[in-house]
Enzyme design. Structure first.
Site, PDB file in Angstrom:
ATOM      1  N   ARG A  59      -5.599   2.134  -4.370  1.00 56.20           N
ATOM      2  CA  ARG A  59      -4.897   1.312  -3.763  1.00 56.20           C
ATOM      3  C   ARG A  59      -4.628  -0.086  -3.673  1.00 56.20           C
ATOM      4  O   ARG A  59      -5.620  -0.541  -4.013  1.00 56.20           O
ATOM      5  CB  ARG A  59      -5.027   1.697  -2.457  1.00 56.20           C
ATOM      6  CG  ARG A  59      -6.387   1.585  -2.180  1.00 56.20           C
ATOM      7  CD  ARG A  59      -6.833   2.495  -0.407  1.00 56.20           C
ATOM      8  NE  ARG A  59      -6.717   3.835  -1.171  1.00 56.20           N
ATOM      9  CZ  ARG A  59      -7.012   4.329  -0.385  1.00 56.20           C
ATOM     10  NH1 ARG A  59      -7.957   4.481   0.843  1.00 56.20           N
ATOM     11  NH2 ARG A  59      -7.712   5.897  -1.349  1.00 56.20           N
TER      12      ARG A  59
ATOM     13  N   ARG B 242       0.665  -0.947  -0.007  1.00 52.09           N
ATOM     14  CA  ARG B 242       0.002   0.112  -0.462  1.00 52.09           C
ATOM     15  C   ARG B 242       0.651   0.967  -0.164  1.00 52.09           C
ATOM     16  O   ARG B 242       1.859   1.656   1.082  1.00 52.09           O
ATOM     17  CB  ARG B 242      -0.660  -0.033   1.295  1.00 52.09           C
ATOM     18  CG  ARG B 242      -1.672   1.814   1.620  1.00 52.09           C
ATOM     19  CD  ARG B 242      -2.849   1.359   0.422  1.00 52.09           C
ATOM     20  NE  ARG B 242      -2.907   2.923   0.981  1.00 52.09           N
ATOM     21  CZ  ARG B 242      -4.486   3.146   1.928  1.00 52.09           C
ATOM     22  NH1 ARG B 242      -5.241   2.102   2.527  1.00 52.09           N
ATOM     23  NH2 ARG B 242      -5.181   4.270   2.051  1.00 52.09           N
TER      24      ARG B 242
ATOM     25  N   ASP C 298      -7.378  -1.515   1.235  1.00 48.65           N
ATOM     26  CA  ASP C 298      -7.323  -0.595   2.654  1.00 48.65           C
ATOM     27  C   ASP C 298      -8.561  -1.115   3.050  1.00 48.65           C
ATOM     28  O   ASP C 298      -9.130  -2.153   3.042  1.00 48.65           O
ATOM     29  CB  ASP C 298      -8.145   0.612   1.252  1.00 48.65           C
ATOM     30  CG  ASP C 298      -8.402   1.979   2.663  1.00 48.65           C
ATOM     31  OD1 ASP C 298      -7.415   2.071   3.594  1.00 48.65           O
ATOM     32  OD2 ASP C 298      -9.774   3.087   2.405  1.00 48.65           O
TER      33      ASP C 298
END
Length: 163
Positions: free
Chosen positions: A95, A86, A98
């Site tokens: 991303r 990440r 998350d």
């Protein structure tokens, strides 16, 4: 002395590098957390990204019972995110993974690094719909039954990927 386990709900999301695989591996990492147990995993949903233009997300929610205190749990989740490479480059940007603490038992937490309930969860069908799938009787901190909040938000921009 027995360990006290707290019921938490963790949101998972990914839109980079095989998102469905990313969230699946994240569930396995959550299962491996010490003094913790994953007790439910929602179906996965594809959702339109919030924020800058980027690929759609895969989202879901996990029910986790854990002995970890909230800030310790946050650190553990961030370690899992880091293991998935990440990168925190842009707010609401794309991303690989998350992980957000949505709810931690019935606690209200307002720390510089952690706010629980998650401050934007009531606005996001990609969080509330999978939460509803695993906790349909839940009443939110604002006193509104989760079922009502889900109905209000609807399914716009949200598609079931896998149950």
């Amino acid at each position: 002395m027995p360990v006290t386990m707290q019921c938490c709900y963790i949101a998972l999301g990914s839109n980079l590098e095989e998102p469905l695989s990313q969230v699946g591996r994240a569930v396995e990492a959550l299962r491996a957390l010490p003094e913790s147990a994953v007790t439910a995993v929602s179906p996965w949903y594809q959702s339109v990204a919030v924020g800058p233009e980027q690929p759609d997300y895969i989202n879901g929610v996990v029910e986790l019972h854990t002995a970890a205190e909230p800030l310790t749990l946050l650190t553990l989740l961030q370690s899992i995110e880091n293991a998935h490479e990440r990168k925190r480059v842009q707010r609401w940007g794309p991303r690989t993974l998350d992980l957000d603490i949505l709810l931690y038992a019935d606690r209200l937490i307002d720390q510089p690094t952690l706010t629980v309930p998650h401050p934007r969860m009531l606005e996001r069908n990609f969080v509330l719909r999978p939460l509803y799938d695993i906790a349909p009787a839940l009443v939110l901190a604002n006193g509104v039954p989760l079922k009502e909040q889900v109905a209000e938000l609807g399914m716009q921009g949200l598609d079931l990927v896998s149950a």
